[in-house]
Design an enzyme around this catalytic site. Structure first.
Site, PDB file in Angstrom:
ATOM      1  N   ILE A  48       6.423  -0.226   3.170  1.00 22.93           N
ATOM      2  CA  ILE A  48       7.062  -1.502   2.825  1.00 22.93           C
ATOM      3  C   ILE A  48       7.879  -2.018   4.007  1.00 22.93           C
ATOM      4  O   ILE A  48       8.665  -1.281   4.604  1.00 22.93           O
ATOM      5  CB  ILE A  48       7.992  -1.351   1.606  1.00 22.93           C
ATOM      6  CG1 ILE A  48       7.264  -0.651   0.447  1.00 22.93           C
ATOM      7  CG2 ILE A  48       8.556  -2.696   1.186  1.00 22.93           C
ATOM      8  CD1 ILE A  48       6.016  -1.338  -0.011  1.00 22.93           C
ATOM      9  N   HIS A  50      10.779  -4.067   4.412  1.00 19.96           N
ATOM     10  CA  HIS A  50      11.849  -4.593   3.567  1.00 19.96           C
ATOM     11  C   HIS A  50      12.476  -5.845   4.170  1.00 19.96           C
ATOM     12  O   HIS A  50      12.609  -5.968   5.391  1.00 19.96           O
ATOM     13  CB  HIS A  50      12.933  -3.533   3.374  1.00 19.96           C
ATOM     14  CG  HIS A  50      12.459  -2.313   2.634  1.00 19.96           C
ATOM     15  ND1 HIS A  50      12.323  -2.280   1.274  1.00 19.96           N
ATOM     16  CD2 HIS A  50      12.077  -1.087   3.081  1.00 19.96           C
ATOM     17  CE1 HIS A  50      11.889  -1.091   0.896  1.00 19.96           C
ATOM     18  NE2 HIS A  50      11.722  -0.350   1.982  1.00 19.96           N
TER      19      HIS A  50
END
Length: 477
Positions: A48, A50
């Site tokens: 991910i 972020h």
């Protein structure tokens, strides 16, 4: 050979830092204890990117996360690494959790996160209809994305080597001495000398620091368990879906991957053994229970594999970056837990800036070429491109991995690449051969044969991931 800089650890931080330093006229060595790059946290995390709303304002995490997230799309394009700006959602299931969502939004504003908004249930369900009916709303962070962490690490290492960095695999540092302004590193691959050290050894970075008498690096090793679901589950969610975070982390997520699978996890369990990447019935049950809370249609019956990754949580709760107080020529790059992957491009710049300012008068590398041309992917090619590739090299016409449609030509390319594959998992990370439904059940033996042939060795010397992980054994010896 004596180097200007020795980087310990070929994870995403070490690899991108090596690439960043190759922009200068410096002799740089990237030292890796194992048989390949991305063998620690960089091979087993959520992938991910972020947005940056979670980290506390004023921390290095906050500053470098937001900067790294903004850098990631162009970096991935330059290195021919798949990246998708799919956005993330922090979902609330109560009015109390909506207050947490508001806190995260305000924190994100302080951190400089762009393109955020708080949305209600109706808008959330319109965006993600497969979410649970009892959701109340969410934080919508549109700048977030997904990337393949090990592909990014491989690409950065290849580009660094192309630009002059020396990559040394199976080079575990066992001791460090310092005399006359230079470090001498005892390693399993021989002696290495360097003026500067960057300690990017992940979970083992505290051990490396202690070799120079620096005991300031305090880490807690945290294990996270995951499931990967088959591509057949389709577009269950398009965003990365988080639940409200706790002190142990960002909780169980449900997210697409850049390769079309669905990822659920991770757990967060503090452990003592820095090499314990086992999965547990209890951990996987937790992943199943909490992923269904977000998305009831998720079923682990569609799981094709499970795995766990380790992250080095710093007791200070912030990245540990900068010169050691024991020796200013020893640079810490420790405690790089989430959002470490998101921050990695910015961390690399941060570390390179420390080195070049400390050395002074460092010239730019005029021949630096930051572009890594995309490798040929048969499964993504048009019919015309496939035909042309096969005419040029018939090996592209021989399918080895049926699940992922990977050809012999692609596997050979992965072995011959700069810092190329030397084991079965190395081929797997570079090509996806063995990452499909059968998890290498059909193609594994063929990959072993190709590795042995291309490396000029016997099949019983080929390993799964280096060390003593031999695939085959000769019982006559």
């Amino acid at each position: 050979m004596s180097y200007d800089v020795a980087i310990i650890g070929a994870g995403v931080i070490g690899a991108l830092t090596a690439r960043e330093l190759s922009k200068y006229r410096l002799n740089v060595a990237l030292l890796e204890a194992t048989n390949d790059v991305a063998m620690g946290a960089s091979k087993a995390n959520s992938g991910i990117v972020h947005a940056g709303f979670d980290a506390m304002p004023g921390t290095l995490k906050a500053e470098l996360n937001v900067k790294g997230c903004a850098m990631m799309p162009e970096l991935c394009k330059t290195l021919s690494v798949p990246y998708k700006n799919n956005g993330s959602l922090v979902v609330a299931f109560s009015e109390e959790e909506m207050e947490t969502v508001k806190e995260l939004y305000n924190r994100g504003i302080k951190n400089g996160v762009p393109h955020m908004k708080i949305i209600g249930k109706d808008e959330l369900k319109a965006m993600e209809p497969n979410l649970a009916d009892n959701v109340c709303g969410a934080l919508d962070a549109q700048s977030a994305g997904i990337v393949c962490p090990y592909e990014l690490t491989i690409a950065a290492t290849e580009n660094a080597v192309t630009n002059g960095v020396e990559f040394k695999r199976n080079c575990k540092v066992t001791a460090i001495d310092f005399n006359n302004g230079e470090f001498t590193l005892a390693t399993t691959a021989g002696e290495v000398k360097a003026k500067y050290i960057i300690d990017a050894a992940g979970a083992h970075s505290d051990e490396i620091a202690k070799m120079i008498g620096d005991e300031s690096v305090k880490l807690v090793i945290r294990r996270g368990e995951y499931f990967i679901l088959d591509k057949a589950v389709g577009n269950t969610v398009s965003h990365t879906v988080f639940q409200c975070p706790t002190k142990m982390g960002k909780g169980i997520l449900v997210s697409p991957t850049v390769d079309g699978n669905l990822l659920i996890g991770p757990t967060a369990e503090d452990i003592e053994d820095k090499d314990d990447t086992s999965t547990t019935p209890e951990g996987l049950k937790t992943v199943k229970t909490f992923s269904v809370k977000s998305c009831p249609s998720v079923s682990t019956r569609n799981a094709i594999t499970s795995f766990s990754g380790l992250r080095a949580h710093p007791v200070s709760d912030d990245f540990i970056l900068g010169p050691s107080k024991v020796n200013a020529q020893f640079i810490h790059a420790s405690g790089i837990e989430s959002p470490g992957l998101s921050s990695a491009p910015a961390i690399a710049e941060y570390l390179a800036d420390i080195i070049t300012k400390a050395m002074g008068g460092v010239e730019k590398n005029g021949s630096f070429n930051g572009v890594r041309h995309d490798v040929f992917r048969f499964r993504h090619a048009t019919d015309e491109e496939k035909k042309a590739a096969i005419e040029k090299n018939p090996a592209y016409g021989r399918i080895i991995c049926r699940c992922e449609t990977i050809t012999e030509g692609e596997i050979v390319d992965a072995i011959k690449a700069p810092a190329g594959a030397r084991d079965v998992d190395g081929v797997k990370r570079r090509t996806r051969a063995g990452m499909g439904r059968c998890q290498g059940g059909f193609c594994g033996s063929k990959v072993v044969e190709i590795l042995a042939r291309e490396l000029g060795t016997e099949v019983n010397t080929i390993t799964k991931f280096g060390g003593k992980s031999n695939i085959l054994f000769d019982k006559t010896k």
